[in-house]
Design an enzyme around this catalytic site. Structure first.
Site, short mmCIF file in Angstrom:
data_model
loop_
_atom_site.label_atom_id
_atom_site.label_comp_id
_atom_site.label_asym_id
_atom_site.label_seq_id
_atom_site.Cartn_x
_atom_site.Cartn_y
_atom_site.Cartn_z
N THR A 21 -3.90 8.05 -0.40
CA THR A 21 -4.15 7.47 0.92
C THR A 21 -3.21 8.06 1.98
O THR A 21 -3.64 8.49 3.05
CB THR A 21 -3.93 5.94 0.86
OG1 THR A 21 -4.78 5.40 -0.15
CG2 THR A 21 -4.25 5.28 2.18
N VAL A 22 -1.90 8.09 1.66
CA VAL A 22 -0.93 8.57 2.64
C VAL A 22 -0.95 10.09 2.72
O VAL A 22 -1.02 10.67 3.81
CB VAL A 22 0.49 8.06 2.27
CG1 VAL A 22 1.54 8.70 3.15
CG2 VAL A 22 0.55 6.54 2.41
N LYS A 79 9.76 3.84 -0.90
CA LYS A 79 10.81 2.82 -0.76
C LYS A 79 11.56 2.61 -2.06
O LYS A 79 12.77 2.37 -2.07
CB LYS A 79 10.23 1.50 -0.27
CG LYS A 79 9.06 0.97 -1.10
CD LYS A 79 7.79 0.98 -0.31
CE LYS A 79 6.56 0.86 -1.17
NZ LYS A 79 5.34 0.75 -0.39
N VAL A 123 9.84 2.27 5.13
CA VAL A 123 9.94 0.87 5.58
C VAL A 123 9.13 0.70 6.86
O VAL A 123 9.34 1.42 7.84
CB VAL A 123 11.41 0.47 5.89
CG1 VAL A 123 11.50 -1.02 6.18
CG2 VAL A 123 12.35 0.87 4.76
N GLY A 135 5.89 1.17 7.74
CA GLY A 135 4.77 2.02 8.15
C GLY A 135 5.09 2.76 9.44
O GLY A 135 6.08 3.49 9.52
N ILE A 190 6.16 1.61 12.28
CA ILE A 190 7.22 1.11 13.18
C ILE A 190 8.54 1.80 12.84
O ILE A 190 8.92 1.91 11.68
CB ILE A 190 7.35 -0.43 13.18
CG1 ILE A 190 7.88 -1.00 11.87
CG2 ILE A 190 6.03 -1.09 13.54
CD1 ILE A 190 8.18 -2.50 11.93
N ASP A 214 8.01 -5.19 -3.31
CA ASP A 214 7.93 -4.18 -2.26
C ASP A 214 8.89 -4.53 -1.11
O ASP A 214 9.66 -3.68 -0.65
CB ASP A 214 6.47 -4.12 -1.76
CG ASP A 214 6.27 -3.11 -0.66
OD1 ASP A 214 6.19 -1.91 -0.97
OD2 ASP A 214 6.20 -3.51 0.52
N LYS A 233 12.38 -2.60 0.43
CA LYS A 233 12.53 -2.26 1.85
C LYS A 233 13.75 -2.95 2.45
O LYS A 233 14.50 -2.36 3.24
CB LYS A 233 11.26 -2.64 2.60
CG LYS A 233 10.05 -1.77 2.21
CD LYS A 233 8.75 -2.36 2.73
CE LYS A 233 7.55 -1.47 2.41
NZ LYS A 233 6.26 -2.13 2.70
#
Ligand code: HSE
Length: 363
Positions: A29-30, A117, A144, A146, A148, A213, A217
């Site tokens: 996906t990324v 992460k 951490v 996405g 932002i 998760d 982070k």
């Protein structure tokens, strides 16, 4: 006086900036979102940042499905290490083999950008030390929050303050699940499947709901904010999986919402870190109550700056690719003017007993 004006932050002058070659590890996906951006950045000029290699364990199949002009596909890390790539983007996730490959890439003289992460939370300090020894950069904005820029906000933008507290929504999947249940009354299971379909969830979504998760982070943010090396498994976490539609409806009736909050505060006088991840009630009109879908939000408190808020999309291929491209751009620019990467300090090891969870506040 005539000035050359470039509105596109990636549009380096190809005549004065050397091309920055990028190798990508992982085409999920990324990774595929990063490849899409890198191959469409600046089509009518010589690109200053160029994707040259993609490694994926199903390279042949993915190459057939998504042909990328001028890109070499491989299943072998050695091909990337021996290549002329300047920057390796790690987008495979997990600890093994990601950490070993990051280490090998730095040892081979590459800079590394990662969204990982777990790798940074568990192995960030020695990897950053290796990068410094090699005169290369290891950047991890995408690990951490996405899109932002919370790593830069804490590690760089607020570096002039003494940070005392962080409250944050750091897991987009859990936020999307809680807000979907709140909006539609659907079941938690159904909301988790929706988050998986949109590409937010971890391979095992219990890592999202149970807080693993967010713990990783938060550990990274504790390192940046307080200079503490925190083992994510030491941070107490209460699962959101036990929350049901009735809890959410009750909170709503009180003008509140339930959100998975990651909290850390550090009392420097007593060297006590209080950190936890838990689903708690927040006012609906707060920055946290207003975060819906895959949004993340954070309030960072500093001794001199007071509270600083940051808010935005915290997961998904396109949003995460923004953070990765920003890190690549910082490294590419660094060829002309050095912009040091954020530093993970290792000044303290926190004993397990210094973690506290305010049980009264937990749902
Ligand atoms: N599963 C993670 C989340 C992905 O939902 O926030 C982004 O780190």
């Amino acid at each position: 006086m005539r000035e050359r004006v470039t509105a596109d932050p990636f549009a380096f002058d190809p005549f004065s900036s050397p091309c920055c070659r990028v190798a990508l590890l992982g085409f999920g996906t990324v990774g595929s979102a990063v490849a899409r951006r890198l191959t469409t950045l600046d089509s009518d000029r010589a690109p200053a940042i160029r994707l040259t290699h993609v490694l994926d364990r199903r390279a042949e199949e993915k190459r057939r499905h998504t042909p990328l002009a001028g890109v070499a596909w491989t299943t072998e890390i050695a091909d990337v290490l021996q290549s002329d790539a300047d920057v390796v983007v790690e987008a495979i996730g997990g600890v093994d083999p990601a950490v070993e490959w990051i280490r090998a890439a730095l040892a081979a003289g590459k800079s590394v950008v990662t969204a990982n992460k777990q790798a940074i939370a568990r192995h960030g300090a020695p990897l950053l030390a290796l990068a410094a020894r090699q005169g290369r950069q290891l950047r991890f904005e995408a690990a951490v929050g996405g899109a932002i820029p919370i790593v830069r906000a804490i590690g760089d933008g607020l570096a002039g303050d003494r940070i005392t507290r962080i409250d944050a929504i750091l897991n987009a999947t859990t936020n999307a699940v809680l807000s979907l249940v709140e909006e539609t009354g659907c079941s938690i299971d159904c909301a988790v499947r929706a988050a998986q379909a949109l590409g937010y969830a971890e391979a095992d979504p219990s890592a999202d709901l149970d807080g693993d998760d967010a713990r990783a982070k938060l550990a990274i943010l504790c390192a940046l904010a307080f200079g503490l090396r925190v083992d994510p498994s030491q941070i107490p976490a209460q699962s959101t999986a036990s929350i049901d539609g009735a809890d959410i409806a009750r909170a709503r009736a009180r003008g509140a919402a339930i959100r998975q909050i990651a909290h850390a505060d550090f009392d420097r006088a007593t060297s006590t870190l209080t950190a936890w991840v838990a689903p708690i009630e927040v006012p609906r009109e707060s920055i946290f109550g207003r975060a819906t879908g895959p949004q993340n939000a954070a309030i960072v408190a500093g001794e001199h700056s007071g509270e600083t808020g940051i808010f935005g999309v915290g997961a998904g291929g396109d949003a995460t690719a923004v953070a990765i491209l920003s890190d690549i751009a910082a490294i590419a620019r660094d060829k002309a003017a050095v912009v040091p990467a954020p530093v993970l300090d290792s000044a303290f090891h926190i004993p397990h007993s210094s973690f506290q969870i305010p049980v009264a506040e937990a749902v």
